[in-house]
Design an enzyme around this catalytic site. Structure first.
Site, PDB file in Angstrom:
ATOM      1  N   HIS A   1     -37.265  -1.951  28.756  1.00  0.00           N
ATOM      2  CA  HIS A   1     -38.209  -2.189  29.860  1.00  0.00           C
ATOM      3  C   HIS A   1     -38.580  -0.860  30.513  1.00  0.00           C
ATOM      4  O   HIS A   1     -39.763  -0.562  30.739  1.00  0.00           O
ATOM      5  CB  HIS A   1     -37.557  -3.128  30.878  1.00  0.00           C
TER       6      HIS A   1
ATOM      7  N   HIS B   1     -28.114  -6.969  26.493  1.00  0.00           N
ATOM      8  CA  HIS B   1     -28.599  -7.078  27.873  1.00  0.00           C
ATOM      9  C   HIS B   1     -29.056  -5.717  28.401  1.00  0.00           C
ATOM     10  O   HIS B   1     -30.189  -5.570  28.892  1.00  0.00           O
ATOM     11  CB  HIS B   1     -27.469  -7.634  28.752  1.00  0.00           C
ATOM     12  N   GLU B   2     -28.182  -4.721  28.329  1.00  0.00           N
ATOM     13  CA  GLU B   2     -28.537  -3.390  28.844  1.00  0.00           C
ATOM     14  C   GLU B   2     -29.665  -2.764  28.028  1.00  0.00           C
ATOM     15  O   GLU B   2     -30.480  -2.017  28.570  1.00  0.00           O
ATOM     16  CB  GLU B   2     -27.304  -2.482  28.856  1.00  0.00           C
TER      17      GLU B   2
ATOM     18  N   HIS C   1     -32.893  -3.791  29.563  1.00  0.00           N
ATOM     19  CA  HIS C   1     -33.245  -2.943  30.705  1.00  0.00           C
ATOM     20  C   HIS C   1     -33.839  -1.619  30.233  1.00  0.00           C
ATOM     21  O   HIS C   1     -34.875  -1.160  30.742  1.00  0.00           O
ATOM     22  CB  HIS C   1     -31.995  -2.636  31.537  1.00  0.00           C
TER      23      HIS C   1
END
Length: 600
Positions: free
Chosen positions: A393, A386-387, A390
Site C-alpha cells: 500500500h 498482513h505487513e 501495508h
C-alpha cells in the site's frame, strides 16, 4: 535464550543503510534540518501576503517535513531493532524533539491560512495555478477552521507536544526495555525466557500446563507494575482529552476521527453491530471448550489450537507462499513483493531488546520496511502477508502520489493488510483437500476474526470508555481500569471475570491504547477487506484494477470516498453484516467437522 542482535545473520535483518549509509550521515542531516528550521519563524506573518508566498511557504513546509520523516524513520527503526543501545535511544529522543521543533516553527501556518477568505483563495489559484495541485490539502485545512487556534496558542501546543507524548514514551521504555519476564517451560520442558515475542507461541501450546504457566507468569509482572501502567495510560488519555477540548472538539474521539473525515457514527455502528453478533463468539468459545475437552475453559485456553495438524511454515517457505498467493494482484504488485525480499526490507528474527510485535514502516523517501519477530507458525505466515499488505500500500501510494498526498489515513491502513490475509485464507482453503488441514485453516480464520473484529472492538469500547471517564472527572486508577476491562472481557467471551482474574491486567500490555483511537480501524478494516478480497478472487479484472487504484490513492481524497470507489460503502453496516456471514459460514463448517469427529 533470546539471541543478541549481532548473533543474527544479515540475511534476516533489514538494510537501513538505504536510508542513511552511516550514522554520521544521519547526524549531519539532522544538524542541517535543525538549522533550516531555525530560519522558519521569520516567515511568520507573511503566509497570505500573496499567492506566491502561500505557495513558497507551503512547499517549504512540506519539503522540510519530508526530511524530518526520513530522519525519524531511521532513528526509530534503529532504536526498535535493539532498544538497549543508548545511542539509538538518544537518536529517538532527538528526532522526537525535532518533530516538536518543526511543529513549533510552523505553528503560524494554520492560523494565518485560516484568516484567508474563500474569495481570496480563489483569486490566489488564478494568480498562481501551481496552487491547484494542493487543492485537497487546502480543502482539508478549511474544514479545520473552527479548531485552529491563534498563532500564539498554536506555538504553545506545539512546544508541549513532546511533554504530551511522555506517557506513551514511558510505556514503550518500560514495556520493551525495563520489564523482565520470568523463566518458563516450553512444550519440551526446557526453561526459556518468557518474552513478548514468544508469549503467543506459548499460549498456542497444546499443553494446558504450559499455557497456564506462561499466562500467569506474564500477568504477574503486569500486576506488579499495574499502578505505573495506569499512570502512563492516564497521562496519555488526559493529553488527548485536553488537546481535543482546547481545539473545541466535543471529544477526543471526534477530534481523532474528524481529522480523516470519518463520522463518529462509523465507530458506533461497529460497536453496535459487533455487540449484536456476540452470540457467534460465544458459540465459537463453546466449540473450543468441546474440542479441547475442558470443563472449565479459561482465558489462557482461548489461543490454544483446536487442530492437531502440524501446519507450520519456515520463513523461507513463507516467502514462497506469500509470492504465490499475492500473484493474483498482478505482475506490478508481485514485482514489488519480490523486491521487498531481495532488497532486505524485512527485519525477521527476534533478538534481545528488539521491539515486540510486527509493523510496516518507512517514509516517502525510503523502502516500506517491515519488522517481524518470526516464529515458524501459520499465524506468522499471516503476519508476513498482513505487513506485506501495508508495505505494498505504501509503495503504490508513494510511487503514484506527490509527497503532499504520499501517505494514507489510518482508517485505510488496515484494509490493504487484512485484504491480503483474506486472500491467503481463500487460497489455502482452495488448495487443501484433507479434512484435518482444512480444519486447521478454518480454526486459524475464526481465531483471526475473533482477534481482529471481536477483540479490537472490545479494545475500542474500552478506549472510548476511559476517555469519557477521564473527561467526566473519573481518576483512571489501576483498580478502575481493571474492573472496567474485566467486565468487558466477560461480556465478549462469556467467561467469568471472577474465574479469570489475570485478564483484568491485559489493558496494561496493549500499546495501541496510546495510538489515539486507532484500534477500531482494525475491525472496520478487516470487515471491509472481506468484501474486497471477495471482489479480487471472484470478481472481474476491473474489480482488481479498482483495488490497485485504492492502493495508489493515498491521501488524494477522503478515506470513505476512496473506499466507495473501490466498491465498499463504510457508512453502512452492510459490510460488517456480510463479514459476520462469512464468520458464521466457516463456523458452521468447523462445527460440522467436529460433529463428525473428523478433526483429529
Amino acid at each position: 535464550m533470546v539471541k543478541k542482535r549481532d548473533e543474527i545473520s544479515d540475511a534476516y535483518k533489514w538494510d537501513l543503510t538505504t536510508i542513511f549509509e552511516t550514522d554520521s550521515l544521519f547526524e549531519a542531516e539532522l544538524t542541517r534540518v535543525l538549522s533550516e528550521i531555525d530560519d522558519v519563524p521569520k516567515l511568520s506573518g507573511t503566509l497570505i501576503d500573496s499567492a506566491e508566498t502561500l505557495l513558497t511557504i507551503t512547499e517549504l513546509e512540506l519539503a522540510l517535513m519530508q526530511r524530518v520523516e526520513k530522519l525519524y524513520v531511521y532513528a526509530s527503526m534503529k532504536n526498535d531493532q535493539d532498544t538497549t543501545v543508548s545511542l539509538y535511544q538518544e537518536y529517538q529522543a532527538k528526532v522526537t524533539g525535532l518533530y516538536a521543533k518543526f511543529s513549533e516553527a510552523f505553528a503560524f501556518y494554520e492560523p494565518e491560512f485560516m484568516s484567508l477568505s474563500q474569495e481570496q483563495f480563489a483569486q490566489f489559484n488564478i494568480d498562481k495555478p501551481k496552487l491547484q495541485a494542493y487543492g485537497h490539502f487546502f480543502a482539508q485545512l478549511f474544514e479545520k477552521k473552527q479548531h485552529v487556534l491563534s498563532s500564539a496558542e498554536e506555538v504553545i501546543l506545539a512546544g508541549i507536544s513532546e511533554v504530551f507524548g511522555a506517557g506513551a514514551e514511558t510505556f514503550e521504555v518500560l514495556d520493551n526495555t525495563d520489564i523482565v519476564f520470568p523463566m518458563v517451560q516450553d512444550d519440551t520442558g526446557q526453561e526459556i525466557q518468557l518474552s513478548h515475542g514468544n508469549y503467543i507461541s506459548l499460549m498456542e501450546s497444546p499443553k494446558r500446563e504450559v499455557r497456564q504457566a506462561a499466562y500467569e507468569a506474564l500477568y504477574s509482572v503486569y500486576a506488579q507494575y499495574q499502578h505505573t501502567y495506569a499512570k502512563t495510560l492516564q497521562t496519555n488519555v488526559k493529553a488527548q482529552n485536553f488537546t481535543a477540548k482546547t481545539r473545541h472538539y466535543a471529544s477526543a474521539r471526534q477530534a481523532a476521527m474528524s481529522s480523516h473525515h470519518i463520522p463518529e457514527a462509523v465507530y458506533d455502528t461497529l460497536v453496535d453491530t459487533v455487540n449484536a453478533h456476540l452470540p457467534l463468539l460465544h458459540r465459537y468459545i463453546k466449540l473450543r471448550q468441546d474440542v479441547l475437552g475442558i470443563d472449565d475453559l479459561k482465558m489462557y485456553d482461548v489461543y490454544a489450537p483446536l487442530s492437531k495438524t502440524d501446519y507450520k511454515f519456515t520463513y523461507e517457505a513463507a516467502v514462497i507462499k506469500t509470492q504465490d498467493t499475492l500473484a493474483i494482484l498482478g505482475q506490478d504488485y508481485l514485482d514489488k513483493v519480490k523486491r521487498s525480499f531481495k532488497e532486505n526490507w524485512i527485519d525477521v528474527q527476534e533478538n534481545k531488546g528488539k521491539r515486540s510485535g510486527a509493523y510496516s514502516g518507512g517514509s516517502y523517501d525510503t523502502n516500506a520496511f517491515m519488522l517481524l519477530n518470526w516464529q515458524d507458525t501459520l499465524d506468522n505466515l499471516f503476519t508476513l502477508v498482513h505487513e506485506m499488505g501495508h508495505s505494498m500500500h505504501s509503495s503504490f501510494t508513494r510511487e503514484s502520489q506527490p509527497y503532499v498526498y504520499g501517505d494514507y489515513s489510518i482508517f485505510l491502513a488496515e484494509i490493504a493488510s487484512t485484504t491480503n490475509e483474506n486472500i491467503l485464507t481463500e487460497t489455502l482453503l482452495n488448495e487443501v483437500t484433507d479434512v484435518q488441514t482444512r480444519f486447521a485453516i478454518l480454526n486459524h480464520f475464526l481465531d483471526g476474526f475473533r482477534g481482529t473484529v471481536f477483540r479490537q472492538t472490545q479494545f475500542a469500547e474500552f478506549e472510548h470508555a476511559i476517555h469519557e471517564a477521564d473527561a467526566a472527572g473519573t481518576v483512571l486508577t489501576s483498580a478502575y481500569l481493571n474492573t472496567l476491562y474485566a467486565e468487558l472481557n466477560e461480556k465478549y467471551y462469556g467467561l467469568s471475570a471472577q474465574e479469570n482474574p489475570e485478564i483484568q491486567y491485559e489493558w496494561a500490555r496493549i500499546p495501541h491504547f496510546y495510538y489515539n483511537y486507532y484500534v477500531f480501524q482494525y475491525a472496520t478494516g478487516f470487515a471491509a477487506a472481506s468484501a474486497l478480497a471477495d471482489k479480487i478472487i471472484t470478481g472481474s479484472e476491473q474489480d482488481r484494477a479498482d483495488y490497485l487504484d485504492y492502493l495508489r490513492a493515498g491521501a488524494s481524497d477522503y478515506p470513505l470516498a476512496v473506499m466507495a470507489k473501490a466498491g465498499v460503502d463504510m457508512t453502512s453496516s452492510d459490510y460488517l453484516t456480510d463479514a459476520f456471514k462469512v464468520f458464521e459460514k466457516r463456523l458452521i463448517e468447523l462445527e460440522t467437522i467436529v460433529k463428525k469427529g473428523e478433526q483429529i
